[in-house]
Design a protein around this motif. Structure first.
Motif, short mmCIF file in Angstrom:
data_model
loop_
_atom_site.label_atom_id
_atom_site.label_comp_id
_atom_site.label_asym_id
_atom_site.label_seq_id
_atom_site.Cartn_x
_atom_site.Cartn_y
_atom_site.Cartn_z
N GLY A 136 0.98 -1.13 -0.04
CA GLY A 136 -0.17 0.06 0.05
C GLY A 136 0.93 1.33 -0.15
O GLY A 136 0.28 2.20 -0.47
N GLY A 137 2.00 1.18 0.59
CA GLY A 137 2.90 2.53 0.48
C GLY A 137 3.45 2.76 2.04
O GLY A 137 3.01 2.00 2.79
N THR A 138 4.09 3.92 2.12
CA THR A 138 4.68 4.43 3.43
C THR A 138 4.69 5.72 3.49
O THR A 138 4.65 6.51 2.57
CB THR A 138 6.19 3.59 3.54
OG1 THR A 138 6.80 4.03 2.20
CG2 THR A 138 5.97 2.04 3.76
N ALA A 139 4.84 5.97 4.88
CA ALA A 139 5.00 7.50 5.02
C ALA A 139 6.59 7.61 5.65
O ALA A 139 6.81 6.89 6.38
CB ALA A 139 4.10 8.09 6.07
N TRP A 140 7.11 8.91 5.38
CA TRP A 140 8.39 9.15 5.70
C TRP A 140 8.68 10.55 6.13
O TRP A 140 7.74 11.45 5.72
CB TRP A 140 9.34 8.94 4.38
CG TRP A 140 9.48 7.51 3.72
CD1 TRP A 140 8.24 7.04 3.19
CD2 TRP A 140 10.39 6.81 3.94
NE1 TRP A 140 8.67 5.69 2.88
CE2 TRP A 140 9.94 5.47 3.19
CE3 TRP A 140 11.73 6.85 4.45
CZ2 TRP A 140 10.85 4.34 3.28
CZ3 TRP A 140 12.73 5.61 4.17
CH2 TRP A 140 11.94 4.45 3.70
N ALA A 141 9.55 10.68 7.15
CA ALA A 141 10.06 12.21 7.30
C ALA A 141 10.95 12.74 6.31
O ALA A 141 12.12 12.06 5.93
CB ALA A 141 10.53 12.21 8.64
N ASN A 146 15.66 23.54 7.26
CA ASN A 146 14.85 24.14 8.05
C ASN A 146 13.86 23.51 8.69
O ASN A 146 12.90 24.01 9.39
CB ASN A 146 14.18 25.30 7.20
CG ASN A 146 15.15 26.36 6.66
OD1 ASN A 146 16.27 26.86 7.21
ND2 ASN A 146 14.80 27.03 5.43
N GLY A 147 14.19 22.08 8.78
CA GLY A 147 13.39 21.23 9.58
C GLY A 147 12.92 19.90 8.78
O GLY A 147 13.87 19.36 7.77
N MET A 215 15.50 11.35 3.97
CA MET A 215 14.40 10.85 4.38
C MET A 215 14.47 9.88 5.46
O MET A 215 15.40 8.91 5.40
CB MET A 215 13.81 10.09 3.05
CG MET A 215 13.16 10.96 2.00
SD MET A 215 11.97 10.22 0.83
CE MET A 215 12.59 8.59 0.96
N THR A 216 13.56 9.74 6.40
CA THR A 216 13.63 8.50 7.25
C THR A 216 12.22 7.80 7.34
O THR A 216 11.27 8.58 7.38
CB THR A 216 14.27 8.85 8.58
OG1 THR A 216 13.32 10.18 9.13
CG2 THR A 216 15.60 9.42 8.67
#
Length: 236
Positions: A136-141, A146-147, A215-216
């Motif tokens: 389905g996919g993934t979420a990353w930081a 600047n953040g 990205m993490t």
């Protein structure tokens, strides 16, 4: 659902059959991977993703695959405007299949409707991390000078990339473990796995690599996130 339609004297559409038989764990283990998709004019690569999304980089569509029930191993593919296909397993060890395009009602398969598939490689660890075990996919930081903010890689047939803070109709591609994000007016970013860990990526703006990005991994997407439509017409 299929039984209910049959009892009512109705025949389910091919796409409905595929959606009703979403791949389970054994199906993913047997079939998920990259294949050479052969047709009368040549061949190109397609991917049977875990969870049932069928992906072809050069021919994106809202498309799915499933393992068909029955004594003889076979798969079905519903590929949007590119048609529907049924292929039987001819070699379970090498993962080779042969079949044809499913003709319209009342028409027999034509001489150019045949198709074959041959597994060429499994999904890479980086690709598996981006897609998640269920595809389905993934979420990353997504980190910058600047953040950070959250981005999402969807495992749909179009490889959508989404960001609520910086929205644009965007897509991602992965080739030789090099990740490219085409982010509309925000530019194109290229990242690679950091130190062999597919949960960490480093790179930057393609036009200006000094504009670094990292990205993490945060989490796998929930079903309601992964299934969201982008609202954009891809039929052009």
């Amino acid at each position: 659902m299929a039984a209910n339609l049959a009892a009512a004297g109705l025949t389910p559409k091919f796409a409905d059959v595929v959606n009703m038989h979403r791949p389970k764990g054994d199906d993913n283990a047997m079939y998920a991977g990259w294949y050479a998709f052969q047709h009368p004019g040549g061949e190109f690569e397609v991917c049977l993703r875990p969870g049932g999304v069928f992906h072809a980089t050069g021919f994106p569509a809202a498309s799915r695959w499933c393992a068909l029930p029955g004594p003889n191993p076979a798969i079905a593919i519903t590929w949007g405007k590119y048609g529907d296909y049924k292929l039987d397993v001819t070699d379970g060890v090498l993962r080779e299949l042969a079949g044809s395009r499913v003709p319209a009602a009342g028409r027999a398969p034509g001489p150019n409707d045949w198709r074959r598939m041959r597994c060429v490689r499994p999904l890479s660890p980086a690709e598996t991390k981006l897609l998640a075990p269920d595809g389905g996919g993934t979420a990353w930081a997504f980190h910058y000078a600047n953040g950070r903010f959250e981005v999402q890689f969807r495992g749909d047939g179009f490889n959508h990339f989404t960001c609520h803070e910086y929205p644009a109709h965007s897509h991602w591609t992965l080739a030789n473990d090099e990740l490219t994000i085409s982010w509309g007016q925000f530019g194109t970013y290229v990242l690679r796995v950091d130190g062999g860990d597919p949960a960490k990526w480093v790179g930057g703006l393609k036009e200006n690599p000094a504009e670094w990005r990292k990205m993490t991994y945060l989490r796998d997407l929930a079903a309601n996130e992964a299934e969201q439509a982008c609202g954009h017409d891809h039929n052009h």
